[in-house]
Design a protein around this motif. Sequence first.
Motif, mmCIF file in Angstrom:
data_model
loop_
_atom_site.group_PDB
_atom_site.id
_atom_site.type_symbol
_atom_site.label_atom_id
_atom_site.label_comp_id
_atom_site.label_asym_id
_atom_site.label_seq_id
_atom_site.Cartn_x
_atom_site.Cartn_y
_atom_site.Cartn_z
ATOM 1 N N PRO A 156 2.465 7.889 -4.358
ATOM 2 C CA PRO A 156 0.064 8.416 -4.059
ATOM 3 C C PRO A 156 -0.457 8.295 -2.456
ATOM 4 C CG PRO A 156 1.123 6.030 -4.817
ATOM 5 C CD PRO A 156 2.162 6.752 -5.029
ATOM 6 N N THR A 157 -0.826 9.427 -2.363
ATOM 7 C CA THR A 157 -1.350 8.775 -0.983
ATOM 8 C C THR A 157 -3.317 8.395 -1.286
ATOM 9 O OG1 THR A 157 -1.823 11.369 -1.588
ATOM 10 C CG2 THR A 157 0.418 10.983 -0.111
ATOM 11 N N SER A 158 -3.415 8.513 -2.409
ATOM 12 C CA SER A 158 -4.646 7.431 -2.894
ATOM 13 C C SER A 158 -4.919 7.291 -4.166
ATOM 14 C CB SER A 158 -5.923 8.871 -3.020
ATOM 15 O OG SER A 158 -5.604 9.596 -3.844
ATOM 16 N N PHE A 159 -6.177 6.646 -4.135
ATOM 17 C CA PHE A 159 -6.021 5.321 -5.272
ATOM 18 C C PHE A 159 -7.718 5.545 -5.604
ATOM 19 C CE2 PHE A 159 -5.726 1.930 -7.710
ATOM 20 C CZ PHE A 159 -4.726 2.091 -8.956
ATOM 21 N N ASN A 160 -7.963 5.384 -6.526
ATOM 22 C CA ASN A 160 -9.910 4.827 -6.837
ATOM 23 C C ASN A 160 -10.207 5.346 -5.281
ATOM 24 O OD1 ASN A 160 -9.389 4.232 -9.208
ATOM 25 N ND2 ASN A 160 -9.093 1.871 -9.111
ATOM 26 N N GLY A 161 -9.954 6.573 -5.069
ATOM 27 C CA GLY A 161 -10.771 6.962 -3.378
ATOM 28 C C GLY A 161 -10.239 6.406 -2.223
ATOM 29 N N ILE A 162 -9.629 5.558 -2.748
ATOM 30 C CA ILE A 162 -8.874 5.268 -1.099
ATOM 31 C C ILE A 162 -7.876 6.194 -0.190
ATOM 32 C CG2 ILE A 162 -7.128 3.191 -0.080
ATOM 33 C CD1 ILE A 162 -8.469 1.134 -2.430
ATOM 34 N N THR A 163 -7.858 6.058 1.003
ATOM 35 C CA THR A 163 -7.125 7.293 1.527
ATOM 36 C C THR A 163 -6.492 6.457 2.804
ATOM 37 O OG1 THR A 163 -8.008 8.888 0.638
ATOM 38 C CG2 THR A 163 -6.522 9.531 3.058
ATOM 39 N N PRO A 164 -5.387 5.804 2.643
ATOM 40 C CA PRO A 164 -4.863 4.556 3.202
ATOM 41 C C PRO A 164 -5.061 5.341 4.550
ATOM 42 C CG PRO A 164 -2.705 5.051 2.197
ATOM 43 C CD PRO A 164 -4.625 5.925 1.589
ATOM 44 N N THR A 165 -5.357 4.818 5.981
ATOM 45 C CA THR A 165 -5.490 4.860 7.366
ATOM 46 C C THR A 165 -4.662 3.545 7.972
ATOM 47 O OG1 THR A 165 -7.498 3.856 7.996
ATOM 48 C CG2 THR A 165 -7.279 6.135 7.562
ATOM 49 N N PRO A 166 -3.854 4.271 8.733
ATOM 50 C CA PRO A 166 -3.549 2.878 9.685
ATOM 51 C C PRO A 166 -4.929 1.970 10.051
ATOM 52 C CG PRO A 166 -2.639 5.233 11.035
ATOM 53 C CD PRO A 166 -3.810 5.091 9.933
ATOM 54 N N ALA A 167 -5.792 2.221 10.214
ATOM 55 C CA ALA A 167 -6.973 0.985 9.898
ATOM 56 C C ALA A 167 -7.549 0.372 8.991
ATOM 57 C CB ALA A 167 -7.804 1.603 11.022
ATOM 58 N N TRP A 168 -7.386 1.180 7.897
ATOM 59 C CA TRP A 168 -7.554 0.655 6.314
ATOM 60 C C TRP A 168 -6.230 -0.584 6.125
ATOM 61 C CZ3 TRP A 168 -4.276 0.497 2.008
ATOM 62 C CH2 TRP A 168 -5.002 0.407 0.963
#
Length: 318
Positions: free
Chosen positions: A6-18
């Motif tokens: 998964p590249t997203s979950f519940n509106g979260i798209t992970p970035t390095p800062a996140w």
Amino acid sequence: MTDTHPTSFNGITPTPAWAFQQYERIRQWLPDGLPAKQQPHSQTLDNLAPLADQFRVFVFDAFGVLNAGDRAFPAAIERFRALQEMGSQLQILSNAATASHPRLVEKYRRIGFEITPDQLISSRWLLEQSLAIRAREGTWGVIAPEKSEPATLPVNWHPVRPPFTRQLQRELDDYDGLIMLSSEDWNEDMQAALEASLRQRPRPLEIANPDLVAPRGDCLTLEPGFFAHRARETCGVIPEFYGKPYAPAFRAVLERFPSIPPEQILMVGDTLHTDILGGQSTGMKTMLITAEGSLQGMNIPDCISQSGIAPDFIATEI
């Protein structure tokens, strides 16, 4: 083969800062690092070359250091080969758990790293060793795609795979424990079912791969550690982890080289909170790689200052 992590979950798209902030948020659940007064003053290098004759063992993280998915980094292949020709002891220490040990060895050989099975320690392998040494009673649900060959696990198991159904919820509720090998195809419905089941009846939750994210070229994917910590927060269960930064991973390295002091081993990784923290916690020296890993594009001095985790060396690539 299409990657279905998964590249997203519940509106979260992970970035390095996140991802960095998420690791900071769960810091209390990670191993203790060096006290602030003992943190090294990081030395910046172009690459690993100046250190080639300073350490007896080189331990490499995989994703972000040697490769991104099936794409190997050419400079990493060259450095790995050069160290082998020098007679250095090399290990790959990977949090990968989707593939069985033989298939993971096969993968690294295929993409250009001439390793033998005893040069790879994966979180999947560490889990399997634990299951073999300490038998798990009852029937366990294993979260993993079919291609991951969960039958290699020495436990009485049943698969837990999408799509969500009422029958799947009933099965989840009946398992004596749960093992997560992979986050492939995992989604909001499956996570909600897992959390509902664990809230109703807390049981062991064993996680091969503690990573929150993994770099896969132009994106970060969400990994089992992310979903395990969500379950911890919502259900109160305490997951058992096997990969970096936790002790089983680094203890396995030290056990392979019992006559070599930890300070003569260099842990090379792309993540402060897994590779560097874990290496420090067992007395190894550490090197942070920044070009393509989980901190790509981040202000590295700021990350070190915020986390209080300082590698001995920093380089863009190995």
